[in-house]
Design a protein around this motif. Structure first.
Motif, PDB file in Angstrom:
ATOM      1  N   ALA A  99     -13.347 -11.189  23.363  1.00 18.30           N
ATOM      2  CA  ALA A  99     -12.201 -10.331  23.061  1.00 18.30           C
ATOM      3  C   ALA A  99     -11.421 -10.889  21.871  1.00 18.30           C
ATOM      4  N   ALA A 100     -11.248 -12.211  21.820  1.00 18.48           N
ATOM      5  CA  ALA A 100     -10.542 -12.831  20.704  1.00 18.48           C
ATOM      6  C   ALA A 100     -11.267 -12.564  19.399  1.00 18.48           C
ATOM      7  N   ARG A 101     -12.581 -12.673  19.422  1.00 21.95           N
ATOM      8  CA  ARG A 101     -13.375 -12.405  18.220  1.00 21.95           C
ATOM      9  C   ARG A 101     -13.064 -11.027  17.654  1.00 21.95           C
ATOM     10  N   ASP A 102     -12.994 -10.029  18.505  1.00 24.47           N
ATOM     11  CA  ASP A 102     -12.815  -8.663  18.031  1.00 24.47           C
ATOM     12  C   ASP A 102     -11.352  -8.310  17.777  1.00 24.47           C
ATOM     13  N   GLU A 103     -10.477  -8.699  18.696  1.00 18.42           N
ATOM     14  CA  GLU A 103      -9.067  -8.333  18.562  1.00 18.42           C
ATOM     15  C   GLU A 103      -8.406  -9.044  17.386  1.00 18.42           C
ATOM     16  N   ILE A 104      -8.695 -10.323  17.194  1.00 21.78           N
ATOM     17  CA  ILE A 104      -8.059 -11.060  16.092  1.00 21.78           C
ATOM     18  C   ILE A 104      -8.548 -10.551  14.744  1.00 21.78           C
ATOM     19  N   VAL A 120     -13.188 -16.699  11.527  1.00 23.00           N
ATOM     20  CA  VAL A 120     -12.573 -17.962  11.125  1.00 23.00           C
ATOM     21  C   VAL A 120     -11.886 -17.837   9.767  1.00 23.00           C
ATOM     22  N   GLY A 121     -12.423 -16.993   8.885  1.00 22.96           N
ATOM     23  CA  GLY A 121     -11.736 -16.735   7.630  1.00 22.96           C
ATOM     24  C   GLY A 121     -10.415 -16.022   7.861  1.00 22.96           C
ATOM     25  N   THR A 122     -10.413 -15.060   8.768  1.00 17.89           N
ATOM     26  CA  THR A 122      -9.199 -14.321   9.103  1.00 17.89           C
ATOM     27  C   THR A 122      -8.130 -15.257   9.647  1.00 17.89           C
ATOM     28  N   MET A 123      -8.505 -16.119  10.576  1.00 15.53           N
ATOM     29  CA  MET A 123      -7.520 -17.024  11.164  1.00 15.53           C
ATOM     30  C   MET A 123      -7.031 -18.052  10.150  1.00 15.53           C
ATOM     31  N   THR A 124      -7.923 -18.557   9.306  1.00 14.47           N
ATOM     32  CA  THR A 124      -7.526 -19.553   8.313  1.00 14.47           C
ATOM     33  C   THR A 124      -6.431 -19.018   7.399  1.00 14.47           C
ATOM     34  N   GLN A 125      -6.616 -17.802   6.911  1.00 17.63           N
ATOM     35  CA  GLN A 125      -5.643 -17.217   5.990  1.00 17.63           C
ATOM     36  C   GLN A 125      -4.261 -17.113   6.631  1.00 17.63           C
ATOM     37  N   GLU A 126      -4.238 -16.884   7.931  1.00 16.12           N
ATOM     38  CA  GLU A 126      -2.972 -16.619   8.606  1.00 16.12           C
ATOM     39  C   GLU A 126      -2.278 -17.877   9.129  1.00 16.12           C
ATOM     40  N   VAL A 127      -3.029 -18.843   9.622  1.00 13.14           N
ATOM     41  CA  VAL A 127      -2.405 -19.931  10.378  1.00 13.14           C
ATOM     42  C   VAL A 127      -2.648 -21.314   9.768  1.00 13.14           C
ATOM     43  N   PHE A 128      -3.121 -21.371   8.526  1.00 15.32           N
ATOM     44  CA  PHE A 128      -3.491 -22.673   7.952  1.00 15.32           C
ATOM     45  C   PHE A 128      -2.327 -23.655   7.937  1.00 15.32           C
ATOM     46  N   ASP A 129      -1.093 -23.157   7.850  1.00 17.18           N
ATOM     47  CA  ASP A 129       0.055 -24.054   7.763  1.00 17.18           C
ATOM     48  C   ASP A 129       0.779 -24.216   9.094  1.00 17.18           C
ATOM     49  N   THR A 130       0.561 -23.277  10.009  1.00 16.86           N
ATOM     50  CA  THR A 130       1.325 -23.283  11.262  1.00 16.86           C
ATOM     51  C   THR A 130       0.539 -23.809  12.451  1.00 16.86           C
ATOM     52  N   VAL A 171     -17.064 -16.838  -2.146  1.00 16.58           N
ATOM     53  CA  VAL A 171     -17.294 -15.459  -2.592  1.00 16.58           C
ATOM     54  C   VAL A 171     -17.323 -14.512  -1.399  1.00 16.58           C
ATOM     55  N   LEU A 172     -18.001 -14.903  -0.351  1.00  8.28           N
ATOM     56  CA  LEU A 172     -18.087 -14.054   0.830  1.00  8.28           C
ATOM     57  C   LEU A 172     -16.711 -13.826   1.456  1.00  8.28           C
ATOM     58  N   GLN A 173     -15.923 -14.892   1.583  1.00  9.52           N
ATOM     59  CA  GLN A 173     -14.582 -14.726   2.148  1.00  9.52           C
ATOM     60  C   GLN A 173     -13.719 -13.852   1.249  1.00  9.52           C
ATOM     61  N   GLY A 174     -13.858 -14.021  -0.067  1.00 11.77           N
ATOM     62  CA  GLY A 174     -13.136 -13.155  -0.988  1.00 11.77           C
ATOM     63  C   GLY A 174     -13.564 -11.703  -0.868  1.00 11.77           C
ATOM     64  N   ALA A 175     -14.855 -11.492  -0.657  1.00 10.30           N
ATOM     65  CA  ALA A 175     -15.359 -10.130  -0.471  1.00 10.30           C
ATOM     66  C   ALA A 175     -14.733  -9.493   0.762  1.00 10.30           C
ATOM     67  N   PHE A 176     -14.571 -10.278   1.823  1.00 13.52           N
ATOM     68  CA  PHE A 176     -13.959  -9.751   3.045  1.00 13.52           C
ATOM     69  C   PHE A 176     -12.493  -9.381   2.804  1.00 13.52           C
ATOM     70  N   ILE A 177     -11.783 -10.206   2.029  1.00 12.05           N
ATOM     71  CA  ILE A 177     -10.378  -9.905   1.732  1.00 12.05           C
ATOM     72  C   ILE A 177     -10.263  -8.602   0.942  1.00 12.05           C
ATOM     73  N   LEU A 178     -11.142  -8.423  -0.047  1.00 15.03           N
ATOM     74  CA  LEU A 178     -11.112  -7.192  -0.833  1.00 15.03           C
ATOM     75  C   LEU A 178     -11.436  -5.979   0.032  1.00 15.03           C
ATOM     76  N   ALA A 179     -12.366  -6.137   0.966  1.00 13.45           N
ATOM     77  CA  ALA A 179     -12.693  -5.030   1.868  1.00 13.45           C
ATOM     78  C   ALA A 179     -11.494  -4.665   2.732  1.00 13.45           C
ATOM     79  N   LYS A 180     -10.770  -5.685   3.192  1.00 12.52           N
ATOM     80  CA  LYS A 180      -9.572  -5.418   3.985  1.00 12.52           C
ATOM     81  C   LYS A 180      -8.491  -4.751   3.140  1.00 12.52           C
TER      82      LYS A 180
END
Length: 215
Positions: A21-26, A113-123, A171-180
């Motif tokens: 559930a965490a995989r999909d919801e996050i 893991v890319g999604t979580m990194t962008q959001e919580v890397f400092d917290t 590049v792959l993580q950047g591609a995901f950000i652009l898709a979002k």
């Protein structure tokens, strides 16, 4: 990275259902916006079951990153891009494999893991470290093929197999950000096409004439 299908709530134990559930919801909501109640509802478990398995939401985040690594590692370990005899062909086949995984809406094909990194890397440093281990650990699996391709071609380069492997993930993580950002997968596919062109140029390989059928 790929998206294993969420199990039916009646299948599997409560801990694995919460991790799925965490995989999909996050990926859809983000870590902060995803509540414990959201996870329990999606997993079909009680809040008591959640806190039986996880001391906190942060502990769930760390475990979710580790779960992502395990499940995706199995997928990649058995993927057909390992089959070609030539190591560079294996690297290019890996790019093709990643391209084929970009399907559906961004929440389905982007990286947990890319999604979580962008959001919580400092917290949440514990989550950041688990995500880094996942991303860099996957990058490391590409290094032997890149190094073998360099050796086979007698290349003396200023860059290393490790740096190119890390670049593929950037590049792959950047591609995901652009898709979002756009809500479209086409921009991610274009980005991966450029990654393939770049690798071919590095190894002086002719452009691929394979017609893309994924669009």
């Amino acid at each position: 990275m790929p998206r294993p299908t969420l199990k039916h709530p009646e299948r599997g134990d409560a801990r694995n259902r919460l991790l799925d559930a965490a995989r999909d919801e996050i990926r859809r909501r983000g870590f902060t916006a995803t509540t414990v109640d959201d996870l329990c509802r999606a997993a079909g478990v009680t809040k008591g079951a959640f806190f039986h398995h996880f001391d906190s939401k942060e502990a769930l985040g760390v475990a979710a990153a580790e779960h992502w690594s395990r499940t995706t590692s199995e997928l990649f370990a058995n993927a057909p891009y390992h089959w070609p005899a030539d190591p560079l062909a294996r690297v290019l086949a890996y790019i093709d494999f990643r391209r084929a995984l970009i399907d559906g809406d961004p929440a389905q094909f982007t990286c947990l893991v890319g999604t979580m990194t962008q959001e919580v890397f400092d917290t949440h440093p514990a989550i950041r470290e688990a995500c880094a281990a996942s991303i860099l650990g996957h990058a490391a699996t590409l290094e032997p093929d890149i190094a073998a391709a360099m050796k086979a071609r007698g290349m003396q380069a200023e860059w290393t197999a490790a740096s190119l492997a890390a670049h593929t993930q950037a590049v792959l993580q950047g591609a995901f950000i652009l898709a979002k950002a756009t809500g479209e997968r086409a921009v991610a596919l274009d980005t991966i096409d450029h990654l393939e062109r770049y690798i071919r140029l590095l190894f002086s390989e002719p452009p691929s004439d394979v017609q893309r059928k994924s669009r």
